[in-house]
Design an enzyme around this catalytic site. Structure first.
Site, PDB file in Angstrom:
ATOM      1  N   GLY A 192     -20.538 -17.591  40.655  1.00 32.25           N
ATOM      2  CA  GLY A 192     -19.890 -18.721  39.997  1.00 32.25           C
ATOM      3  C   GLY A 192     -18.772 -18.267  39.088  1.00 32.25           C
ATOM      4  O   GLY A 192     -17.669 -18.823  39.083  1.00 32.25           O
ATOM      5  N   ASP A 193     -19.046 -17.246  38.293  1.00 31.90           N
ATOM      6  CA  ASP A 193     -18.032 -16.697  37.390  1.00 31.90           C
ATOM      7  C   ASP A 193     -16.985 -15.887  38.141  1.00 31.90           C
ATOM      8  O   ASP A 193     -15.781 -16.035  37.920  1.00 31.90           O
ATOM      9  CB  ASP A 193     -18.699 -15.795  36.346  1.00 31.90           C
ATOM     10  CG  ASP A 193     -19.364 -16.574  35.231  1.00 31.90           C
ATOM     11  OD1 ASP A 193     -18.700 -17.419  34.622  1.00 31.90           O
ATOM     12  OD2 ASP A 193     -20.549 -16.328  34.969  1.00 31.90           O
ATOM     13  N   ILE A 194     -17.447 -15.006  39.014  1.00 30.88           N
ATOM     14  CA  ILE A 194     -16.541 -14.029  39.617  1.00 30.88           C
ATOM     15  C   ILE A 194     -15.541 -14.686  40.555  1.00 30.88           C
ATOM     16  O   ILE A 194     -14.349 -14.347  40.542  1.00 30.88           O
ATOM     17  CB  ILE A 194     -17.355 -12.938  40.327  1.00 30.88           C
ATOM     18  CG1 ILE A 194     -18.057 -12.067  39.277  1.00 30.88           C
ATOM     19  CG2 ILE A 194     -16.465 -12.079  41.217  1.00 30.88           C
ATOM     20  CD1 ILE A 194     -19.058 -11.095  39.854  1.00 30.88           C
TER      21      ILE A 194
END
Length: 413
Positions: free
Chosen positions: A173-175
């Site tokens: 989700g972040d990457i």
């Protein structure tokens, strides 16, 4: 570590002001830094980037923080003070890119959001990463990595059939949001060469999760087939998955329509009777009958160790490889040949290897440009270089608490 870091790579001359924290924003700016950009990390006192508190820790230093903030310079500014906000705006005038990953509107409330900063620097590329973007009914919802994975659908198709939703072993989700932010920044920098104008790069973590799911949404939109959890299996190609061996796992993937490969695989497995079996004679048939085929293949693969299967199948040009653990991947000869584990000297960890940039350029290569910075350690260098400030003026800002050169210790109890 102080002073300007060595500047190499294709983004040499691009200056980035990085107000982001934890992972999505720092991963974006790490990518830019590895490619040669000068990334100035702006941390907010008293604690700085909360990623500094994430495990693994040694003597108060975070390996997590090191992994995504290598090669950056750090300055810590108290944005609650008017002089701190003015100082940030002064720095914005001298940079090309500004990156933040706060909730939409949070920096507007401080007077340093997109409208305010683009007025100061009309050529500024302002990248904003948030859970759901700056538009839509969910824009104000809080979000973290697992929320983005859940709302974007990827957890619904991850895991084994009949099992619960599963979070992938990486913070996708972040990457992915960080990677799409880097792509957007590079596109906006290219467009600025024509127009001379900056713009807003609005990145939603949920959007990014939807974007990376190749054919899942296509299958739903065209066929109205709701994608399901398949373990390591592919929805339209069989075999295309991991199989247990005598001592581990091997991953095998046949190309679509690979009739020759199917016959060779069956022969290698000692299953020649499957070659002309109508249930398995085509990619489509194998997919339709995967539940009958997989136990037969698994039983055969269990008879020998992983490396023996790899050694036999590769000369047949059958795509395969060991299912490596993290230590095995790090120690592999391929990772060594590609210089994917690069040594970095850190004052607390000593020499530690970090995953290098996967972007390999022939003329202007990037790479890790140094360790992660102590909080605020580059304040004097940055302010002298960008704003021409002398030592006395910087010292006055430190005495006023506008600049902070040491990280506070949070009370996590």
């Amino acid at each position: 570590m102080s002073g300007a870091l060595p500047t190499t790579g294709p983004l040499q001359g691009v200056r980035v002001l990085d107000l982001s924290w934890i992972l999505s924003g720092p991963f974006c700016t790490m990518t830019l830094c590895d490619l040669g950009a000068d990334v100035i990390k702006v941390e907010r006192p008293p604690w700085g980037d909360m990623g500094r508190m994430n495990r693994p820790l040694r003597d108060g230093e975070s390996g997590y923080f090191l992994s995504v903030n290598r090669g950056k310079r750090s300055i810590s500014i108290d944005l609650k003070q008017e002089r701190g906000r003015e100082l940030l705006k002064q720095l914005v005038r001298e940079v090309d890119v500004f990156v933040e990953n706060f909730s939409p509107g949070a920096l507007d409330d401080l007077g340093v959001g997109y409208e305010a900063l683009s007025a100061v620097n009309p050529g500024l590329i302002y990248a904003a990463i948030s859970g759901f973007g700056r538009t839509g009914p969910w824009r104000d919802r809080p979000s973290l990595d697992v929320i983005a994975q859940g709302t974007g659908g990827i957890m619904s198709v991850t895991g084994h059939p009949g099992g619960p939703p599963t979070r992938p072993g990486s913070s996708l989700g972040d990457i992915t949001a960080g990677l799409y932010a880097a792509i957007g920044i590079l596109a906006a920098l290219q467009e600025r060469e024509r127009s001379g104008r900056g713009q807003l790069v609005d990145i939603s973590m949920m959007d990014a999760q939807m974007a990376i799911q190749e054919n899942a949404f296509m299958r739903w939109e065209i066929l109205r087939q709701e994608p399901q959890k398949l373990g390591t299996r592919h929805p339209t190609a069989v075999p295309f998955q991991a199989f247990p061996t005598r001592d581990g796992w091997v991953v095998v993937a046949l190309a679509w329509g690979g009739a020759d490969q199917w016959g060779l695989l069956c022969a290698a497995l000692g299953l020649p009777e499957l070659i002309d079996d109508p249930r398995f004679s085509s990619a489509e048939a194998r997919t339709d009958h995967h539940a009958e085929l997989e136990p037969l293949l698994s039983e055969a693969f269990r008879r020998r160790p992983t490396q023996e299967w790899v050694d036999e199948l590769l000369p047949m040009r059958i795509p395969c490889g060991p299912l490596n653990t993290i230590p095995q991947a790090a120690a592999s000869e391929q990772a060594a040949a590609r210089e994917m584990m690069a040594p970095v000297s850190h004052p607390t960890f000593g020499e530690v290897r970090l995953v290098n940039t996967p972007v390999k350029l022939s003329r202007t290569p990037g790479g890790i440009r140094g360790s992660s910075p102590a909080m605020g350690v580059h304040a004097r260098d940055v302010l002298a270089e960008l704003l021409g400030m002398g030592e006395d003026e910087v010292a006055a800002l430190v005495r006023a608490g506008v600049l902070v050169t040491e990280r506070g210790i949070p009370d996590l109890g």
